[in-house]
Design a protein around this motif. Sequence first.
Motif, short mmCIF file in Angstrom:
data_model
loop_
_atom_site.label_atom_id
_atom_site.label_comp_id
_atom_site.label_asym_id
_atom_site.label_seq_id
_atom_site.Cartn_x
_atom_site.Cartn_y
_atom_site.Cartn_z
N GLN B 168 -23.33 -45.62 0.28
CA GLN B 168 -24.50 -45.66 1.15
C GLN B 168 -24.09 -45.35 2.58
O GLN B 168 -23.02 -45.78 3.03
N ALA B 169 -24.95 -44.64 3.28
CA ALA B 169 -24.73 -44.39 4.70
C ALA B 169 -25.80 -45.15 5.46
O ALA B 169 -26.92 -45.28 5.00
N LEU B 170 -25.41 -45.65 6.62
CA LEU B 170 -26.41 -46.26 7.50
C LEU B 170 -26.67 -45.30 8.65
O LEU B 170 -25.93 -45.27 9.63
N PRO B 171 -27.71 -44.47 8.52
CA PRO B 171 -27.96 -43.50 9.59
C PRO B 171 -28.53 -44.19 10.84
O PRO B 171 -29.37 -45.07 10.73
N GLU B 172 -28.01 -43.79 11.98
CA GLU B 172 -28.51 -44.34 13.24
C GLU B 172 -29.04 -43.20 14.09
O GLU B 172 -28.48 -42.11 14.11
N LEU B 173 -30.13 -43.47 14.79
CA LEU B 173 -30.82 -42.40 15.52
C LEU B 173 -30.50 -42.47 17.01
O LEU B 173 -30.59 -43.53 17.62
N GLU B 174 -30.13 -41.32 17.55
CA GLU B 174 -30.03 -41.21 19.01
C GLU B 174 -31.37 -40.61 19.43
O GLU B 174 -31.58 -39.40 19.37
N SER B 175 -32.28 -41.50 19.80
CA SER B 175 -33.68 -41.11 19.92
C SER B 175 -33.90 -39.95 20.90
O SER B 175 -34.71 -39.06 20.64
N GLN B 176 -33.18 -39.94 22.00
CA GLN B 176 -33.45 -38.87 22.97
C GLN B 176 -33.06 -37.50 22.41
O GLN B 176 -33.55 -36.48 22.86
N ALA B 177 -32.21 -37.48 21.39
CA ALA B 177 -31.81 -36.20 20.80
C ALA B 177 -32.75 -35.74 19.69
O ALA B 177 -32.59 -34.65 19.14
N CYS B 178 -33.73 -36.56 19.34
CA CYS B 178 -34.69 -36.18 18.30
C CYS B 178 -35.76 -35.28 18.89
O CYS B 178 -36.38 -35.62 19.88
N ILE B 179 -35.95 -34.11 18.28
CA ILE B 179 -36.96 -33.17 18.80
C ILE B 179 -38.25 -33.24 17.99
O ILE B 179 -39.13 -32.40 18.16
N GLY B 180 -38.35 -34.20 17.10
CA GLY B 180 -39.60 -34.39 16.36
C GLY B 180 -39.93 -33.26 15.40
O GLY B 180 -41.09 -33.04 15.05
N CYS B 181 -38.91 -32.56 14.92
CA CYS B 181 -39.16 -31.39 14.06
C CYS B 181 -39.62 -31.80 12.66
O CYS B 181 -40.12 -30.98 11.91
N GLU B 182 -39.40 -33.05 12.31
CA GLU B 182 -39.83 -33.61 11.02
C GLU B 182 -39.02 -33.10 9.82
O GLU B 182 -39.41 -33.32 8.67
N ALA B 183 -37.93 -32.40 10.08
CA ALA B 183 -37.12 -31.93 8.94
C ALA B 183 -36.67 -33.12 8.09
O ALA B 183 -36.74 -33.09 6.87
N CYS B 184 -36.23 -34.19 8.76
CA CYS B 184 -35.75 -35.36 8.02
C CYS B 184 -36.90 -36.05 7.30
O CYS B 184 -36.74 -36.57 6.19
N VAL B 185 -38.06 -36.06 7.94
CA VAL B 185 -39.22 -36.74 7.37
C VAL B 185 -39.66 -36.05 6.08
O VAL B 185 -39.83 -36.68 5.04
N LYS B 186 -39.80 -34.73 6.17
CA LYS B 186 -40.24 -33.97 4.99
C LYS B 186 -39.22 -34.08 3.87
O LYS B 186 -39.56 -34.24 2.70
N ASN B 187 -37.95 -34.00 4.24
CA ASN B 187 -36.90 -34.06 3.23
C ASN B 187 -36.86 -35.42 2.54
O ASN B 187 -36.76 -35.50 1.31
N CYS B 188 -36.97 -36.48 3.32
CA CYS B 188 -36.93 -37.83 2.72
C CYS B 188 -38.17 -38.04 1.85
O CYS B 188 -38.10 -38.68 0.81
N ARG B 189 -39.27 -37.45 2.27
CA ARG B 189 -40.49 -37.60 1.46
C ARG B 189 -40.36 -36.85 0.14
O ARG B 189 -40.67 -37.37 -0.92
#
Lengths: 342, 343
Positions: B168-189
């Motif tokens: 298991q990986a524990l992903p951590e977000l560097e929020s200011q580097a997120c551009i809101g592209c939703e690639a991760c959102v769509k993929n996880c969905r």
Amino acid sequence: MNRLLKNKECNSLLGGLSADYRFFAPVRRAGRGRLSDTDLITYDQISSVEEIVWDEKTLRSAKEIMFPITETLMRFDQKTISQPSVVDNRGIVIFCRSCDIHAVSRLDKIFLDNGTSPDPYYERLREKIHFVLMECADPFKSCFCVSMKTNIPEKFIAAVREVDGGLKVLSQRRTLVDKLSTIGSECEFELHYPKQNGTEVFPPQTLDMPSELYDHEMWDEYSGRCIACGRCNTSCPTCSCFSVHDVMYDKDSGQAGERRRVWAGCHIDGFTDMAGGMEFRKSSGARMRFKTFHKIYDYRKRFGENMCVGCGRCDDICPEYISFSNCINKVSEQPGTQGESL
Amino acid sequence: MIRDINRKKVTKNAWRLTSSRNKTCLRIRVPGGHLDARHLDLMKHIAQQFGNGTVHLTTRQGFEIPGIDFNAMAQINELISEYIKETEQKIGVQIPTPREGYPSAGTRNISACIGNRVCPFANYDTTSMALEIEKTVYPNDFHVKLALTGCPNDCIKAHMQDIGIIGQALPELESQACIGCEACVKNCRKKVTNALTVVDHKVERDNRRCIGCGECVLVCPTQAWSRNPVKYFRLVIMGRTGKKNPRLAAPFAEWLTQDEVIAILKNLYPYIDRHIDRSLVKEHVGYIADRTGYKELRNWLLKGIKLNPRARIAKTMQWSGYEYGYDTDRWDCSQTIAESTGE
Ligand code: SF4
Ligand code: SF4
Ligand code: SF4
Ligand code: SF4
Ligand code: SF4
């Protein structure tokens, strides 16, 4: 003036200047790479020269220092609008390579010279920035700075070469020369720059793009291959697109919030979406075409040099192994792209 | 020809009884399923000089070399002693006399998917951890099957093991580097559990849904997501095949550290020792667990372990699986099938 400074001497120099300057350089964030047990190489603030990574390219470029990925443009409530000031007013010194310094001059054109007035957010950070050139003794395999004429460094206040346990420093800057003359020792340091790269590219020479290129079948292949992940945009030191969002602090009352700008890119889904669901460049091939023409035609027509600086990051990062350098060469094989020289 | 063979001694020594009464078969462990290619010469040599010229690759990633005369066992044990030194002693496995071959065969080869030495999806180096486990649990006569897999894709089929270890990986977000592209959102969905949403152009995670697959880190164009350098593991337990009640392993724990996983594996053996039915030739640990109940198993497995604050342990356990039964009502005969398909 050429001086040889031991790491300790470099660090006390940085320490002494830290009241007035922040220093940024490629650093290693252990275990933070895309794949497990790999590191992320990225620009960050340093306090010692041992933190500088010399033997690997950064994933993103130095542009995020003057063009942050997320930047608050203004805060507002019902009565007032305010522009956040820069939190840290110190000058910024960036250790980086020749191509990355050239890339900042491309951004300067876009942010400072392109519109009717300079972009104030970019300008206020840019004014603080000075470059220390990291000498490229041995360019990375994917670099093509020689082809893009960005191999010869410009606009740096000092150049450094990594040697065992220290740095060789070269500077003509008066203020720096004065400081340097009291530390370290005299040394030989003739600055080298790459005369040849592992990757060779032949950018088009004609000023106008032959119109047949627009409908050329080469773009169709990219429609089948490119997955529109946007990595080539976010890793590119010269991509300068952003989108603007308003974010409300309290959604129910909707009385206060902020306006932000955030990086965007031509390959990323949603970039050309308009209200009503229209999208201009749907296919990935069309997006690749747009990027290519912008990097090696349109920008040049307006500013006299190619936008792409040949850093090779887009080639390194593409998960589908699409090579932009090879794409440039494919364009240049087409009739009407060569001849009349720049 | 006199054949007087101590069956128990032979099988404990990792030699097999085979379908030919005159021949045996050598079993070779490959902990973690990854091998220096030079060792293949040895397999080839034994197969050609002593066996029938063939080598079988087992599902547990070992080798079986068939067609060997029983009386060649001692000579071959000698031949493989260098291999045992290289692949077992060297990593810290206690084998006092490698010249006598493998000291036990109960706890099977620790298998592993290819892990992050090759696979981009992997959340850790499965082979290296398999070696750690080998040195913790081997040699042991209790029949235990363990396997490690790099991510929840579970290419090694950890769900078919007594204990399956899933990275298991524990992903951590560097929020200011997120551009809101939703690639991760769509993929996880689409591919995983739909743990991500975008709120105000930045991504947010529902921690109850996140299984730590690490996919979001892989797809993020800015590397706004990155793994916490601590490696975490999910354990699934008591999966099995067999002639009584085949079933998939069920989740026992998640967000364990490597030390905690190893401590739990160590605890499995005293549990077996305490509860095994010694009237059987061997009793498989899953059936012991069926007798003692989950609570007892859980108490033994966690004995003396102080878990990290992120760790979660299953309160109850429900294994799926089925019994081979006599419920003939379940079965159509060929004639009724023919009728229903109108043939
Ligand atoms: S297009 Fe590619 S090679 Fe050119 S500057 Fe951008 S990232 Fe570098
Ligand atoms: S990195 Fe490659 S796949 Fe991703 S958008 Fe760019 S060209 Fe397409
Ligand atoms: S289980 Fe995951 S890490 Fe292992 S091989 Fe399959 S995809 Fe790769
Ligand atoms: S680790 Fe996997 S499950 Fe968790 S948020 Fe990322 S993609 Fe979704
Ligand atoms: S993929 Fe990365 S940049 Fe895109 S929404 Fe997710 S975290 Fe943000």
